[in-house]
Design a protein around this motif. Structure first.
Motif, PDB file in Angstrom:
ATOM      1  N   ASP A  59     108.550  14.155 110.487  1.00 49.65           N
ATOM      2  CA  ASP A  59     108.263  13.977 111.913  1.00 49.65           C
ATOM      3  C   ASP A  59     109.049  12.796 112.469  1.00 49.65           C
ATOM      4  O   ASP A  59     109.156  11.746 111.820  1.00 49.65           O
ATOM      5  CB  ASP A  59     106.770  13.715 112.131  1.00 49.65           C
ATOM      6  CG  ASP A  59     105.913  14.913 111.743  1.00 49.65           C
ATOM      7  OD1 ASP A  59     106.122  15.989 112.312  1.00 49.65           O
ATOM      8  OD2 ASP A  59     105.041  14.756 110.856  1.00 49.65           O
ATOM      9  N   VAL A  60     109.575  12.958 113.688  1.00 52.23           N
ATOM     10  CA  VAL A  60     110.218  11.875 114.426  1.00 52.23           C
ATOM     11  C   VAL A  60     109.405  11.644 115.691  1.00 52.23           C
ATOM     12  O   VAL A  60     109.209  12.569 116.491  1.00 52.23           O
ATOM     13  CB  VAL A  60     111.680  12.198 114.785  1.00 52.23           C
ATOM     14  CG1 VAL A  60     112.309  11.042 115.558  1.00 52.23           C
ATOM     15  CG2 VAL A  60     112.486  12.497 113.522  1.00 52.23           C
ATOM     16  N   VAL A  61     108.928  10.417 115.880  1.00 49.85           N
ATOM     17  CA  VAL A  61     107.988  10.121 116.960  1.00 49.85           C
ATOM     18  C   VAL A  61     108.456   8.900 117.728  1.00 49.85           C
ATOM     19  O   VAL A  61     108.910   7.916 117.126  1.00 49.85           O
ATOM     20  CB  VAL A  61     106.579   9.847 116.386  1.00 49.85           C
ATOM     21  CG1 VAL A  61     105.596   9.521 117.504  1.00 49.85           C
ATOM     22  CG2 VAL A  61     106.085  11.023 115.568  1.00 49.85           C
ATOM     23  N   HIS A  62     108.333   8.956 119.063  1.00 47.93           N
ATOM     24  CA  HIS A  62     108.519   7.748 119.881  1.00 47.93           C
ATOM     25  C   HIS A  62     107.136   7.278 120.309  1.00 47.93           C
ATOM     26  O   HIS A  62     106.302   8.088 120.730  1.00 47.93           O
ATOM     27  CB  HIS A  62     109.388   8.036 121.106  1.00 47.93           C
ATOM     28  CG  HIS A  62     109.880   6.780 121.776  1.00 47.93           C
ATOM     29  ND1 HIS A  62     109.061   5.953 122.527  1.00 47.93           N
ATOM     30  CD2 HIS A  62     111.110   6.194 121.796  1.00 47.93           C
ATOM     31  CE1 HIS A  62     109.756   4.929 122.967  1.00 47.93           C
ATOM     32  NE2 HIS A  62     111.009   5.050 122.547  1.00 47.93           N
ATOM     33  N   PRO A  63     106.856   5.977 120.212  1.00 45.04           N
ATOM     34  CA  PRO A  63     105.513   5.472 120.546  1.00 45.04           C
ATOM     35  C   PRO A  63     105.053   5.810 121.961  1.00 45.04           C
ATOM     36  O   PRO A  63     103.845   5.905 122.211  1.00 45.04           O
ATOM     37  CB  PRO A  63     105.653   3.957 120.367  1.00 45.04           C
ATOM     38  CG  PRO A  63     106.777   3.790 119.409  1.00 45.04           C
ATOM     39  CD  PRO A  63     107.726   4.901 119.701  1.00 45.04           C
TER      40      PRO A  63
END
Length: 493
Positions: A166-170
């Motif tokens: 998973d790639v997540v931006h806060p």
């Protein structure tokens, strides 16, 4: 005026944004001008602004809560630094207590604001449930902050599309993200990363903070014994004021100490950081920035939590550049790699003026970034409009409250003299220019012209000096460099 504008809802003041700035403006304007009506337009579905948008684990204030909360509504919880959920709860409770929430219109996405000098009124065009909705008013207050809610900054990482996790931006944290027992890499070392990592460490198998270069960090207790003592011996409202002044004085004095004596500041921070980390830890590699304290905003650690996680082996810091991303993790410029199951891109904000709302004065579009800011809240040659912008070196609310009181004072002055419009005008003489934000942070250097301009001398100077601002607002000359007048046709209330 077309027939659609005639059907628009009318208020004396239209406030855009239901966060700290908007709620504070509503209170101060009504406090001084109880006869004025107002409407708050909020794009989101509930109160909070920043404190509703950001929902990542560990979200909290990066300044003490007593200067972040309103001076007119005491903070009642015991924390000196508060979690985001409690800040939003405080804002919601405060708005309800003072009847401010009754004036809010949620799910209202403002697209433009148009000034008509024949009637001295604004028409605000918004979208509600896919339909255009119009609002008209004498004055518009932008409580929209300084960054884009839709487009955070995310640099290009070669190969990121190949990553198997998973790639997540806060800024868009998924509620269903399960990182339990997983390896998490947080790219960045700013305030978001610093608050994220200890929270992630509670469930993740391991957390790595990957940074290009170190950031200054100082630890503050979540609960301050001195604050607790003051609150026990004084009544609630009085203790709130005393603690607020005490905390503001502490932050202002330490800021100026670091700026006047940067070498001493560097040594002080390094010594405290070294004492908080395990013996033999490479402090100079991971926690010794190349810049001076407060060239960028200081990051706040709570009760040494980040250092404790490093000491216990649940978190680590890697200082290097990213070469590329592959299926299993991140390959670094040094040739080393950091394997991961989840990558969090805590890479910063994207600056944006006026919430991206288009501004028109008599059918001519105004580019806010081409205009100078007057006394830190009005915009050059734009009538009856204010914009709230906080400090870079202190809590947002310290200036937001001064801005709200200044707007309330201006409205009272206009009403007492029958004026229907007011705007600052600097004349034809050129003035020296400087950035509105005086930090060397990446999000500012990436977009140096994303905000309105600042001059170098008052009243066109955007200062980040709370003490001087308090004095200036106390002895403000309201007619200085201002144009006042009356419309030929006045919009009925």
């Amino acid at each position: 005026m077309d027939e659609h504008q005639a059907d628009a809802d009318y208020s004396d003041v239209i406030i855009i944004g239901a966060g700290i700035s908007g709620i504070g403006a509503a209170y101060r304007i009504t406090e001084r001008n109880p006869q004025l009506s107002y409407t708050i337009l909020e794009r989101r579905s509930r109160i909070g602004g920043t404190w509703d948008l950001f929902r990542y684990p560990g979200i909290r204030s990066d300044s003490d809560i007593f200067t972040l909360s309103f001076p007119w509504e005491p903070w009642t919880r015991h924390e000196n630094v508060a979690d985001g959920e409690y800040i939003r709860e405080y804002l919601e409770t405060t708005a309800h207590k003072h009847g401010i929430d009754e004036h809010m219109r949620f799910d209202t996405y403002v697209k433009s604001a148009e000034w008509d000098s024949t009637t001295d009124t604004w028409t605000v065009r918004a979208e509600q449930n896919g339909q255009e909705r119009l609002y008209r008013g004498r004055f518009v207050f932008f409580g929209t902050g300084y960054y884009s809610y839709d487009h955070p900054y995310t640099p290009e990482f070669p190969g990121i599309e190949n990553f198997g996790g998973d790639v997540v931006h806060p800024q868009f944290w998924p509620e269903n993200l399960d990182y339990t027992g997983k390896r998490v890499v947080v790219i960045g070392s700013g305030a978001t990363a610093i608050s994220l990592i200890p929270a992630l460490s509670e469930k993740a198998s391991h957390v790595t903070m990957l940074q290009r270069s170190p950031t200054y960090m100082m630890s503050m207790p979540r609960v301050d014994p001195m604050v607790d003592f003051i609150r026990k011996v004084l009544p609630r409202r009085m203790s709130h004021s005393v603690v607020r002044v005490r905390n503001a004085a502490f932050h202002v004095s330490t800021y100026f100490m670091f700026r006047l004596a940067p070498k001493f500041g560097r040594k002080l921070i390094r010594s405290r950081t070294k004492a908080a980390l395990p013996a033999g830890y490479n402090v100079d590699l991971h926690f010794k920035p190349k810049y001076n304290p407060w060239d960028q905003r200081m990051c706040l650690i709570l009760d040494h939590d980040l250092f404790n996680e490093i000491g216990q082996g649940r978190a680590e810091v890697v200082t290097d550049n990213i070469d590329h991303v592959d299926e299993k993790g991140i390959v670094l410029a040094s040739g080393a790699r950091v394997d991961a199951d989840v990558i969090v891109t805590a890479t910063g904000l994207q600056l944006q003026a006026l919430g991206g709302i288009r501004l028109f004065v008599d059918d001519t579009e105004v580019n806010a970034t081409d205009r100078f800011v007057y006394k830190e809240y009005l915009l050059e040659d734009v009538p009856n409009m204010a914009w709230c912008i906080g400090y870079t070196n202190a809590s947002w609310t310290l200036r937001a409250d001064m801005t709200a009181k200044a707007v309330a004072k201006l409205l009272a002055y206009m009403d007492s003299r029958g004026y229907t419009h007011a705007y600052p005008h600097r004349g034809g003489e050129p003035i020296a220019e400087k950035p509105a934000f005086d930090l060397q942070a990446g999000y500012i250097k990436r977009s140096p012209h994303a905000l309105p301009k600042s001059g170098t001398h008052r009243p066109w100077n955007v200062r980040h000096n709370y003490v001087l601002d308090v004095i200036d607002h106390r002895f403000d000359r309201i007619e200085e460099s201002m144009v006042f007048g009356r419309a030929a046709v006045r919009e009925p209330a």
